[in-house]
Design an enzyme around this catalytic site. Structure first.
Site, mmCIF file in Angstrom:
data_model
loop_
_atom_site.group_PDB
_atom_site.id
_atom_site.type_symbol
_atom_site.label_atom_id
_atom_site.label_comp_id
_atom_site.label_asym_id
_atom_site.label_seq_id
_atom_site.Cartn_x
_atom_site.Cartn_y
_atom_site.Cartn_z
ATOM 1 N N THR A 82 0.863 -1.187 0.000
ATOM 2 C CA THR A 82 0.000 0.000 0.000
ATOM 3 C C THR A 82 0.903 1.243 0.000
ATOM 4 O O THR A 82 2.092 1.146 0.308
ATOM 5 C CB THR A 82 -0.935 0.011 1.232
ATOM 6 O OG1 THR A 82 -0.145 0.026 2.414
ATOM 7 C CG2 THR A 82 -1.875 -1.179 1.234
ATOM 8 N N LYS A 111 7.528 2.156 3.002
ATOM 9 C CA LYS A 111 8.563 2.733 3.878
ATOM 10 C C LYS A 111 7.983 3.269 5.190
ATOM 11 O O LYS A 111 8.686 3.322 6.202
ATOM 12 C CB LYS A 111 9.279 3.887 3.170
ATOM 13 C CG LYS A 111 9.996 3.491 1.904
ATOM 14 C CD LYS A 111 10.666 4.714 1.286
ATOM 15 C CE LYS A 111 11.191 4.437 -0.106
ATOM 16 N NZ LYS A 111 10.152 4.422 -1.159
ATOM 17 N N GLY A 140 14.674 -0.872 -3.680
ATOM 18 C CA GLY A 140 14.116 -1.912 -4.549
ATOM 19 C C GLY A 140 15.173 -2.894 -5.015
ATOM 20 O O GLY A 140 15.733 -3.655 -4.219
ATOM 21 N N GLY A 193 7.724 6.747 -15.379
ATOM 22 C CA GLY A 193 7.106 6.070 -14.237
ATOM 23 C C GLY A 193 8.064 5.787 -13.093
ATOM 24 O O GLY A 193 7.788 4.943 -12.245
ATOM 25 N N GLU A 196 7.880 9.167 -7.826
ATOM 26 C CA GLU A 196 6.739 8.853 -6.962
ATOM 27 C C GLU A 196 5.491 9.540 -7.520
ATOM 28 O O GLU A 196 5.600 10.517 -8.271
ATOM 29 C CB GLU A 196 6.988 9.400 -5.551
ATOM 30 C CG GLU A 196 8.179 8.796 -4.843
ATOM 31 C CD GLU A 196 7.910 7.395 -4.341
ATOM 32 O OE1 GLU A 196 6.919 7.179 -3.650
ATOM 33 O OE2 GLU A 196 8.703 6.503 -4.670
ATOM 34 N N LYS A 211 15.059 6.364 2.866
ATOM 35 C CA LYS A 211 15.875 5.151 2.656
ATOM 36 C C LYS A 211 17.109 5.178 3.550
ATOM 37 O O LYS A 211 17.473 4.164 4.164
ATOM 38 C CB LYS A 211 16.282 5.046 1.177
ATOM 39 C CG LYS A 211 15.101 4.707 0.271
ATOM 40 C CD LYS A 211 15.451 4.908 -1.201
ATOM 41 C CE LYS A 211 14.272 4.570 -2.095
ATOM 42 N NZ LYS A 211 14.454 5.051 -3.466
ATOM 43 N N GLY A 308 12.022 1.635 -10.734
ATOM 44 C CA GLY A 308 10.914 1.345 -11.637
ATOM 45 C C GLY A 308 10.027 0.301 -10.987
ATOM 46 O O GLY A 308 10.470 -0.409 -10.082
HETATM 47 N N1 HSE Z 1 10.783 7.091 -6.721
HETATM 48 C C1 HSE Z 1 11.827 6.266 -6.195
HETATM 49 C C2 HSE Z 1 13.095 6.485 -7.017
HETATM 50 C C3 HSE Z 1 11.471 4.809 -6.204
HETATM 51 O O1 HSE Z 1 13.083 7.323 -7.906
HETATM 52 O O2 HSE Z 1 14.111 5.850 -6.745
HETATM 53 C C4 HSE Z 1 10.743 4.396 -4.963
HETATM 54 O O3 HSE Z 1 11.519 4.548 -3.803
#
Ligand code: HSE
Length: 331
Positions: A82, A111, A140, A193, A196, A211, A308
């Site tokens: 979510t 997060k 990721g 894409g 965020e 992070k 991504g």
């Molecule tokens: N929007 C983030 C990024 C990915 O550009 O790394 C999700 O943490």
């Protein structure tokens, strides 16, 4: 393994697709993954014998909710994807706690709950003899937190430095390589894409900060909050500054950094000019990178893990497979 997928936005949908696309590799692991639930904010789909994932979009029913999963207790693992709320952690906080209390493993991309209460949730996982996997929350596909947990086990992590946000790295790269201005580069990142839903989190440094905070608290055993960090973004960078930086043979990167000087732990997120000999200089495009200094395992730099929805979903599949293999993440 019977699973529930809670959250059906970009990452949730990409994860469901991957279960089909990666079937050959999943089969090689000897796992049969059966999806019993897919939920989104409007309701859910449930089949105790496994959902036909080809056609779920029109089958959501509003009385299938997270409580249905807890009542039925017919899954081994919950994929919690979510959206992040970094102020309250909800609804993910409740989902993760309830799943762990009821003996279900959790793999999450969210997060918010991890920022606010990793320690408590991890304790719940240990108490209930299940795993809480958070690989997707810190980049990721970049194996940042799991690299720290697994491959620096037994070593003292002294500092963390990372290019942890693909969107800002992509924007800076576009400005350098193609001479475009900030807003054109941001538009391209959104079209791809990787930004965020609300790109403010990316470009003002909060995604990097989140992070870094998770890495710091988990790997350096801290209990810091976002308020303990100075955070700057990239919104004010001009094409002239980029040009000057290239002239100095350097590259701008949005760097998150944690240092520990005799127990004084400091964290920051800011734009830095990195020279060619810096280990993170070559983190380009949508890629990310993290560098740990540690004792006695020494320095470790990990680069790659492009941002991504598909790589993020693949990092969830990776954690799920590693649970099946018997790896312990919660301790
Ligand atoms: N929007 C983030 C990024 C990915 O550009 O790394 C999700 O943490």
């Amino acid at each position: 393994m019977k699973i529930a997928v809670v959250g059906y936005g970009g990452v949730g949908a990409a994860f469901i697709k991957l279960l089909k696309d990666q079937k050959e590799y999943i089969n090689k692991e000897g796992i049969k993954i059966q999806v019993n639930y897919i939920l989104n904010s409007r309701g859910g789909v449930y089949n105790p014998h496994g959902i036909d994932c080809e056609d779920v979009v029109n089958s959501f029913e509003k009385d299938i909710t997270f409580n249905t999963i807890i009542k039925n207790k017919d899954v081994d693992l919950v994929v919690e994807v979510t959206p992040t709320n970094k102020e309250t952690g909800q609804p993910g906080m409740t989902h993760i706690a309830k799943a762990l209390e009821n003996g279900m493993h959790v793999v999450t991309a969210n997060k918010g709950p991890i920022l606010l209460n990793y320690k408590g949730l991890n304790e719940l996982a240990v108490k209930n003899n299940v795993e809480l996997c958070i690989g997707c929350t810190t980049g990721g596909a970049l194996p940042s937190i799991n690299g720290g947990i697994m491959d620096l086990a037994g070593s003292n992590i002294l500092s963390i430095e990372g290019v942890l946000n693909g969107t800002t790295n992509f924007i800076l790269n576009e400005m350098e390589a193609n001479g475009v201005d900030y807003s054109q580069a941001l538009k391209k990142a959104q079209e791809l894409g990787i930004a965020e839903t609300n790109p403010t989190l990316d470009v003002e440094g909060w995604d990097t900060a989140s992070k870094l905070l998770i890495l710091t608290n988990v790997l350096m055993n801290q209990e810091k909050t976002l308020k303990d960090m100075n955070v700057e973004g990239i919104t004010k960078i001009t094409p002239e500054e980029i040009k000057d930086c290239i002239g100095e043979n350097k590259k701008y990167k949005l760097v998150g950094k944690t240092t520990n000087e005799n127990g004084n732990v400091k964290m920051s997120v800011k734009l830095e000019k990195l020279s060619k000999d810096h280990p993170l200089y070559n983190v380009d495009g949508k890629n990310k990178g993290v560098r740990y200094t540690s004792d006695p395992l020494g320095d470790l730099t990990i680069i790659g893990g492009a941002s991504g929805v598909t790589p993020a979903a693949a990092s969830i599949l990776r954690d799920l497979i590693n649970i099946h293999r018997g790896y312990k993440f919660s301790r």
